[in-house]
Design a protein around this motif. Sequence first.
Motif, PDB file in Angstrom:
ATOM      1  N   THR A 161      -3.504  30.900  13.168  1.00  0.00           N
ATOM      2  CA  THR A 161      -3.650  31.434  14.531  1.00  0.00           C
ATOM      3  C   THR A 161      -2.804  30.648  15.523  1.00  0.00           C
ATOM      4  O   THR A 161      -2.616  31.087  16.657  1.00  0.00           O
ATOM      5  CB  THR A 161      -5.120  31.407  14.986  1.00  0.00           C
ATOM      6  N   ILE A 201      -6.893  20.685  13.343  1.00  0.00           N
ATOM      7  CA  ILE A 201      -7.387  22.049  13.141  1.00  0.00           C
ATOM      8  C   ILE A 201      -7.739  22.272  11.675  1.00  0.00           C
ATOM      9  O   ILE A 201      -7.245  21.590  10.786  1.00  0.00           O
ATOM     10  CB  ILE A 201      -6.353  23.099  13.599  1.00  0.00           C
ATOM     11  N   ALA A 218      -8.183  28.123  10.654  1.00  0.00           N
ATOM     12  CA  ALA A 218      -7.640  28.419  11.984  1.00  0.00           C
ATOM     13  C   ALA A 218      -6.135  28.216  12.071  1.00  0.00           C
ATOM     14  O   ALA A 218      -5.512  28.587  13.069  1.00  0.00           O
ATOM     15  CB  ALA A 218      -8.332  27.548  13.024  1.00  0.00           C
TER      16      ALA A 218
END
Length: 284
Positions: free
Chosen positions: A144, A137, A141
């Motif tokens: 999250t 990732i 991001a």
Amino acid sequence: MKLLRVGEAGREVPAAVDSQGNLRDLSGVVDDLCGRSLAPNALQALAKLDLEALPKLQPARIGPCVGSVGKIVCIGLNYRDHALEAGLPIPAEPIVFLKASSAICGPNDPILVPAAAEKTDWEVELAVAIGTEASYITEDAALTHVAGYCVFNDLSERSFQFDRGGTWDKGKSCDTFAPLGPWLVTIDEVKDPQDLRLWLDIDQRRYQDGSTRTMIFSLAQIISYVSRFMRLEPGDIIATGTPPGVGMGQKPPVFLKGGETVRAGIQGLGEQVQRVELRQPARA
């Protein structure tokens, strides 16, 4: 929300702290605070509950705030001043090691100093619980994928870690060397995880007093980096490093011998209080 698990070891029930500070039983809503129950949709459903309508729990032992943890990923030397006090170079990339999940205990359970220990040390740390699977990732991001934040004490037997010819893991994974909690605080309640104060006292003397502002690698950087090397799964814990003030950094060094009281906390995430006990050697 402030989520926790209460009850005897191995028989904890999920709970939440209501607006008056009372513990409310979540066992009729969710089986445990672990795995997929930490996913965003599951936490959103809990947030919509009328907590005052749920059964009130009497004060009891507080267990680890996350159950059935798959793995504990730790980051070493992530505060510049801690690296300097350890006499080690500032890392160019995050130092990653694993800590056995069998080391996890409740935030107020006794710390057991191993029978052969010589240099049992403390490390208050901000930990994150993963809520959704993360692999390769981006930093943008990364947060999250976080379900919430909690207090963690990365206890370490330095003689096992440095003097016994092995990796860091065996000095980090002794029973009770991973107190977790008291609460898992969901991300909506933490305005800025990079601006939290951490502290740790031994017998009312303050040894650690730092801030996540001084991390070398941010939470987003850490989560993204780790996800390039291993898949992060719901319920995994990442401990993000400790500020200066650990025992081996004192002059002369100070280590836990038994009988001390350890108090560790993070702004908005609560405190842990543990009594240090000596673990007796095994008998035939």
